[in-house]
Write an enzyme that holds these catalytic residues in place. Sequence first.
Site, PDB file in Angstrom:
ATOM      1  CB  THR A 198      -0.939   0.014   1.221  1.00  0.00           C
ATOM      2  OG1 THR A 198      -1.750  -1.163   1.199  1.00  0.00           O
ATOM      3  CG2 THR A 198      -1.831   1.250   1.195  1.00  0.00           C
ATOM      4  CE  LYS A 229      -6.219  -1.106  -0.459  1.00  0.00           C
ATOM      5  NZ  LYS A 229      -6.829  -2.065   0.473  1.00  0.00           N
ATOM      6  CE  LYS A 262      -5.460   2.500   2.282  1.00  0.00           C
ATOM      7  NZ  LYS A 262      -6.748   1.841   2.607  1.00  0.00           N
ATOM      8  CG  ASP A 283      -9.286   1.694  -0.153  1.00  0.00           C
ATOM      9  OD1 ASP A 283     -10.460   2.057  -0.349  1.00  0.00           O
ATOM     10  OD2 ASP A 283      -8.891   1.211   0.929  1.00  0.00           O
ATOM     11  CD  GLU A 341      -9.888  -2.200  -1.225  1.00  0.00           C
ATOM     12  OE1 GLU A 341     -10.443  -2.285  -0.107  1.00  0.00           O
ATOM     13  OE2 GLU A 341      -8.654  -2.242  -1.377  1.00  0.00           O
ATOM     14  CG  ASP A 399     -12.699  -2.295   2.891  1.00  0.00           C
ATOM     15  OD1 ASP A 399     -13.027  -3.130   3.750  1.00  0.00           O
ATOM     16  OD2 ASP A 399     -11.646  -1.631   2.981  1.00  0.00           O
ATOM     17  CE  LYS A 426      -9.589  -4.130   4.793  1.00  0.00           C
ATOM     18  NZ  LYS A 426      -9.635  -2.666   5.015  1.00  0.00           N
ATOM     19  CG  ASP A 472       0.056  -3.902   2.763  1.00  0.00           C
ATOM     20  OD1 ASP A 472      -1.013  -4.039   3.397  1.00  0.00           O
ATOM     21  OD2 ASP A 472       0.300  -2.901   2.066  1.00  0.00           O
TER      22      ASP A 472
END
Length: 327
Positions: free
Chosen positions: A122, A146, A148, A173, A199, A222, A244, A296
């Site tokens: 991330t 990934k 943000k 995301d 996401e 998510d 998750k 991660d």
Amino acid sequence: MAGRARLSAEIERWPVAGAFVIARGAKTHVDVVVATIDRDGRSGRGEATPIYYHGETAEGVHETILAQAGAIADGAGRAEIRSTMPRGAARNALDAALWDLDAKAGRPVGLPDPAPLVTAYTLSLGRPDEMEAAARAAGPRYPLLKLKLAGEGDAERVAAVRRGAPSARLIVDANEAWTGRDVAAEAAALVPHGVELIEQPVAAGRDDLLDGVVSPIPLCADESCQDRTDLERCRGRYAAINVKLDKAGGLTEALALIAEARAIGLKVMVGCMLSTSLGLAPAFLAAQGADWVDLDGALLLARDRPDGFAYDGGTMRPAASSLWGGA
């Protein structure tokens, strides 16, 4: 006959490497709660990270875990914990500790031996130039990045990351930041940069905003998908869900959630909160066969537990001496 089990729990603080920045703010540390169940000379451990956007705190999770001491002493197992506790981090910690204890006691757990997995790495939210520099540093090591995002300026951020890591696979995301924006148009702007998954574009509970939206990139729920009770709301709006264990309330529920999601045609990502390798261990089992893996959490910390996961770039595998019996 097995002896009575004893339950204990501790709050631990782990520093983040630098700061972990998302649209909701920055974190410089993470507080996790570790549940330990001792029985017949063996210890099962489970780590959980409080879900802050649900109002969970380490202190509250710790208290909720210890409230189950009597049930655990009386022999409650995963099925009883799952049926009597609500989803969330406290149940995840207990569920993981029970899995661990069963594995260490030699009881069959019904899962195949896990294989190494390629995880996303991330990149924190930042200015385009900051994210490009981070991508340039991470791209040679991690084949899947990934990003943000935050809403305004996201196309510029993704373009910058693509310049920094021209060969990496990219997922993004939005962390609900596209609420009120044209989701299809925002997604279309990312197509030239090879983004393969988006996401949580809109706020959880506002998933109706996606009705009729035709996104050129698959959308993944998510915050909008915690456990199996949320699947029907996701059907027809999302192409995938992010599982998750802290959200679902443990590996037991996560495995059932994955099976039901696949049965209705949804793809699966298995992700994590910030956590050590102890928290990632049961998620690693759930992630076997997932379409995307985002485990991660330990890589983003300043340090991990001894005997944690070994990472060769983006490939993770349990250490030779595992710190969790189920891994």
